[in-house]
Scaffold this motif. Structure first.
Motif, PDB file in Angstrom:
ATOM      1  N   VAL A  97       0.849  -1.194   0.000  1.00  0.00           N
ATOM      2  CA  VAL A  97       0.000   0.000   0.000  1.00  0.00           C
ATOM      3  C   VAL A  97       0.886   1.245   0.000  1.00  0.00           C
ATOM      4  N   ALA A  98       1.942   1.191   0.790  1.00  0.00           N
ATOM      5  CA  ALA A  98       2.795   2.363   0.967  1.00  0.00           C
ATOM      6  C   ALA A  98       3.689   2.621  -0.238  1.00  0.00           C
ATOM      7  N   ARG A  99       4.166   1.546  -0.854  1.00  0.00           N
ATOM      8  CA  ARG A  99       5.226   1.715  -1.836  1.00  0.00           C
ATOM      9  C   ARG A  99       4.825   1.329  -3.251  1.00  0.00           C
ATOM     10  N   GLY A 100       3.622   0.789  -3.407  1.00  0.00           N
ATOM     11  CA  GLY A 100       3.208   0.305  -4.712  1.00  0.00           C
ATOM     12  C   GLY A 100       3.913  -1.004  -5.017  1.00  0.00           C
ATOM     13  N   ARG A 101       3.634  -1.535  -6.204  1.00  0.00           N
ATOM     14  CA  ARG A 101       4.281  -2.784  -6.577  1.00  0.00           C
ATOM     15  C   ARG A 101       4.791  -2.618  -7.995  1.00  0.00           C
TER      16      ARG A 101
END
Ligand SMILES: CN1c2c(nc(N)[nH]c2=O)NC[C@@H]1CNc1ccc(C(=O)N[C@@H](CCC(=O)N[C@@H](CCC(=O)N[C@@H](CCC(=O)O)C(=O)O)C(=O)O)C(=O)O)cc1
Ligand SMILES: N[C@@H](CCS)C(=O)O
Ligand SMILES: [Zn+2]
Length: 782
Positions: A97-101
């Motif tokens: 959620v915080a860093r994306g994928r």
């Protein structure tokens, strides 16, 4: 006897242990078990550091961000990160959620959640995303487990939660016009479940943070407080509602009427309200006074604090608690680690650890005013304050005289933008939708290592400069190859966009370990403005000159603006912020003039913190915006009409400060807009923003590669709001946190999109319009 407690301790670690543990884990160089072990040992160390308090906070530890922890706890995570509503959440989901994928993972890409400023601080939180039919479930048990952990270690643990109203206020709904208060009915039962679990884990008190009580709240939000806290009452658990970052103002009655056991006030920013509150406080309620400044690093004037506290202690006895004004997340951990601060300055300062020691002294001074230990502490404190007041380090008569002369004129550029624009287009001959970047290029391990060796004296000034010149050369070559229109030198030589400038100015002091978390694992080391500020010598001139010597394309000079230096430093508290801003503005003006004289025709003055500096209450806005915009204009009022001034802002909403953005009168403003998908431009459309705008077309925080189609889509949206002749194309913000391969790949796509759009827009424009547009951008009419 008064009790002492803390609202939150910095979690990153005195030597940024959490940062390194996180980054190792994300890089795949360590296991989840290793990461969790670092977390456990940091928490234990931090509670140990706070063992002299009567209650210690739990829940101030977060793996990425405390708002994200709260979202996970309540089951509010976007499904695109792999979360199935109603199921338990693990740490990897939290990080997604915080860093994306990134694209190359097995399961496709997902965008990181939006990040924005935590009130008026330089800390960024992840914005909760509420869906159309948002349901809440207790889905993540970190707070409950850590409460047990602290109690097992013998601490009187006080779990800290973001209160339900502040939590809802901070989030955003899929439908922007949705009423978030409608979510309360479903949210409250999950808060109750959580509170019961905390009580069952052994907590006697919880702290419910409701800093929105420092804001101008709409009536329905004010009204929602009382019933919400009625519904949150749990037998056997006492609640302390904490307001910080400002006065309660017209929320004072709301706060006083809350059916809770205690109230925490920010007695630094809201000191004027203490009398009124003590007079109206219900019997048996606890009043926690945040008497020690949690937002700055100066020692507390203990005598002055005691003058405020004594009558309150007299009235409230045991019901008085003492604390820092807010969580200590916003200050560095421990002053005793500093070995290079000027000897005279060190005693003027208090970091988190020292602030807690001040609380211990205040408690003792209230209980045993005449004890020798207290007398000695107060004597040392008095001496430090007196030495600071009379120090020669503070005053520079010539700087003060220069500011004095300045205050009388308003610093507008004499020629209107429309005229300047024609002259600038004739000079630079840029195409429609010019492309540029925001300033920084990747801060590689090699760059940071070189700087570290240079600081340690293991790399000479010449060798270091040589390496930085090689970085600049590389950055220019890459940009030429990419065919960007306006280039930058890449900021390789800067440790940080604020600390670097501070290092070249008088009146600043620097720490070695004064790290403060900015977001996730990223930290900043705010410099300390101790005295009057002036430029010692040219700061960026040689780097800019060198970069320009390598190319025929224009290279933007790159400066940090006065308001941003002010906001992202620890500022002196012995003069108004506006005066310090004026001193900084004059220093930056000197640099602007040197750059211009050296032939740098485009100069960017970054002001990402202009919005952050905005006071939380509207009544204070006019005064702030007047001096802040004036400070910016002072930097550039005297440049030639043909010199193009850029500014850049990120992480902010602009709707409510559009008049001031217009008043900056920068020729070009570049913005972070991609994550809001250009929605931020609505205000620019509404106000018919007159100058040029570069709306960010891709999110620089994510390793995800933008596509030509996506950028084209965003720019089409932008062009519906702003005429294409006014638009530039650029990323959201600087690229220092990215790698070179990511940077080159993304910019390649950006330039391709710009070229495609240019053709499209030029073809689409009716003949007459095209002629006008071409004239405006300096092209010969066909
Ligand atoms: C634009 N942003 C900024 C904000 N505030 C600022 N003051 N500066 C900003 O740029 N607020 C809003 C946003 C927040 N964004 C960011 C983005 C990135 C960072 C970041 O990367 N921070 C770095 C630390 C940067 C720094 O000061 N570096 C120094 C020291 C580096 C260091 O840690 N050295 C180590 C050795 C490392 C090695 O050998 O490899 C050491 O000294 O031990 C430098 O470059 O010299 C971070 O790592 O978190 C912050 C905010
Ligand atoms: N020029 C700076 C601005 C960051 S807000 C950078 O590019 O990093
Ligand atoms: Zn930025």
């Amino acid at each position: 006897m008064a009790r002492i407690h803390n609202l939150g301790f910095p979690r990153i670690g005195a030597q940024r242990e959490l940062k390194f543990a996180l980054e190792n884990y994300w890089a795949g160089d360590s296991s989840l078990t290793d990461l969790q072990a670092t977390g456990r040992s940091l928490r234990a160390a931090h509670w140990q550091r706070q063992a002299g308090l009567d209650l210690v906070p739990v829940g101030d530890f977060a793996w990425y961000d405390q708002v994200l922890t709260m979202s996970a706890t309540l089951g509010v995570l976007p499904e695109r990160a792999g979360h199935t509503p109603g199921t338990a959440i693990d740490l990897d989901t939290l990080f997604r959620v915080a860093r994306g994928r990134a694209q190359n993972s097995c399961c496709g890409t997902n965008a990181a959640s939006e990040m924005t400023k935590w009130f008026d601080t330089n800390y960024h939180y992840l914005v909760p995303e509420f869906t159309e039919n948002q349901a809440f479930h207790l889905s993540y048990h970190q707070l409950i487990e850590e409460t047990r952990e602290a109690i097992a270690q013998g601490h009187n643990a006080k779990p800290v939660l973001i209160g339900p109203l502040t939590y809802l206020w901070l989030g955003k709904c899929a439908r922007p016009d949705a009423d978030k208060l409608l979510l309360l009915d479903d949210l409250i039962p999950v808060y109750r479940q959580l509170l019961q679990a905390l009580r069952d884990a052994g907590a006697e008190w919880v702290q419910m943070d409701e800093p929105i009580l420092s804001l101008d709240l709409p009536l329905p939000w004010q009204q929602a407080f009382e019933s919400t806290y009625h519904r949150l009452q749990i037998r056997g658990l006492q609640q302390l509602v904490a307001n910080y970052f400002g006065e309660l103002g017209n929320n004072l009655s709301v706060a006083l009427q809350l059916p809770v056991a205690g109230l925490h006030l920010d007695a630094v920013r809201g000191g004027v309200e203490i009398g009124r509150i003590v007079d109206r406080l219900s019997p048996h309620k606890i009043l926690s006074l945040g008497i020690v400044d949690g937002r700055n690093i100066w020692v507390t004037d203990l005598e002055a604090a005691l003058t405020v506290l004594r009558p309150v202690a007299e009235r409230l006895g045991d019901q008085l608690w003492l604390a820092p004004s807010c969580s200590l997340l916003h200050v560095p951990v421990d002053l005793t680690l500093e070995t290079a601060l000027p000897e005279d300055v060190q005693p003027w300062l208090a970091f988190a650890q020292q602030k807690l020691e001040e609380l211990v002294t205040l408690k003792a001074a209230l209980a045993e005013p005449h004890s020798p230990a207290v007398t000695e502490k107060l004597k040392i404190n008095r001496a430090a304050l007196a030495a600071r007041r009379t120090s020669a380090r503070i005053n520079q008569v010539d700087v003060q005289a220069r500011v004095q002369r300045l205050s009388s004129h308003n610093a507008f550029r004499p020629t209107k933008f429309a005229e300047r624009n024609k002259l600038q287009q004739a000079k630079f001959r840029l195409p429609l939708l010019p492309t540029t970047t925001i300033g920084s290029f990747p801060q590689t391990t090699e760059i940071r290592k070189a700087r570290r060796l240079h600081k340690q004296g293991k790399l000479s000034g010449r060798e270091y400069a040589q390496l930085m010149r090689a970085e600049i050369q590389h950055a220019i070559a890459v940009q030429e190859k990419l065919d960007l229109d306006v280039l930058v030198h890449g900021e390789a030589e800067r440790n940080d966009m604020v600390e670097y400038f501070g290092e070249q100015l008088t009146g600043f002091a620097f720490t070695q370990w004064g790290w403060v978390q900015s977001y996730g694992s990223r930290c900043v080391k705010p410099p300390i403005i101790v005295g009057d500020v002036a430029r010692k010598q040219p700061i960026t001139l040689e780097w800019a000159r060198y970069a320009q010597s390598l190319t025929r394309k224009p290279v933007k000079g790159m400066l940090t603006g006065p308001n941003t230096i002010l906001c992202w430093s620890f500022v002196r508290d012995d003069q108004p912020r506006s005066r310090t801003a004026q001193q900084l503005a004059l220093a930056i003006r000197d640099e602007v003039q040197d750059l211009e004289a050296a032939g740098i025709g485009i100069i960017q003055i970054d002001e990402p913190a202009l919005r952050e500096g905005l006071p939380l209450r509207k009544k204070d806005w006019t005064e702030y915006l007047a001096w802040a915009t004036h400070a910016f204009r002072v930097c550039c009022a005297e440049v030639a009409d043909t010199t193009q001034i850029h500014t850049h802002m990120c992480y902010a909403e602009f709707n409510d400060i559009m008049d001031s953005l217009i008043a900056l009168d920068a020729d070009v403003i570049t913005l972070e807009t991609s994550r809001s998908q250009m929605a931020l431009l609505d205000a620019f459309e509404q106000f018919t923003y007159p100058n040029q705008i570069g709306p960010g077309v891709y999110d620089i925080h994510s390793p995800n590669l933008p596509t030509v189609e996506w950028i084209a889509e965003l720019m089409h949206r932008a062009a519906e709001k702003i005429p294409p002749q006014q638009l530039w194309i650029n990323p959201d913000c600087g690229l220092k946190t990215r790698t070179w391969p990511e940077t080159e790949a993304a910019l390649k796509v950006m330039v391709r999109a710009a070229k495609k759009l240019r053709n499209e827009f030029q073809e689409q424009a009716p003949k007459q319009q095209a002629t006008d547009a071409d004239a405006a951008i300096g092209l010969e009419p066909a």
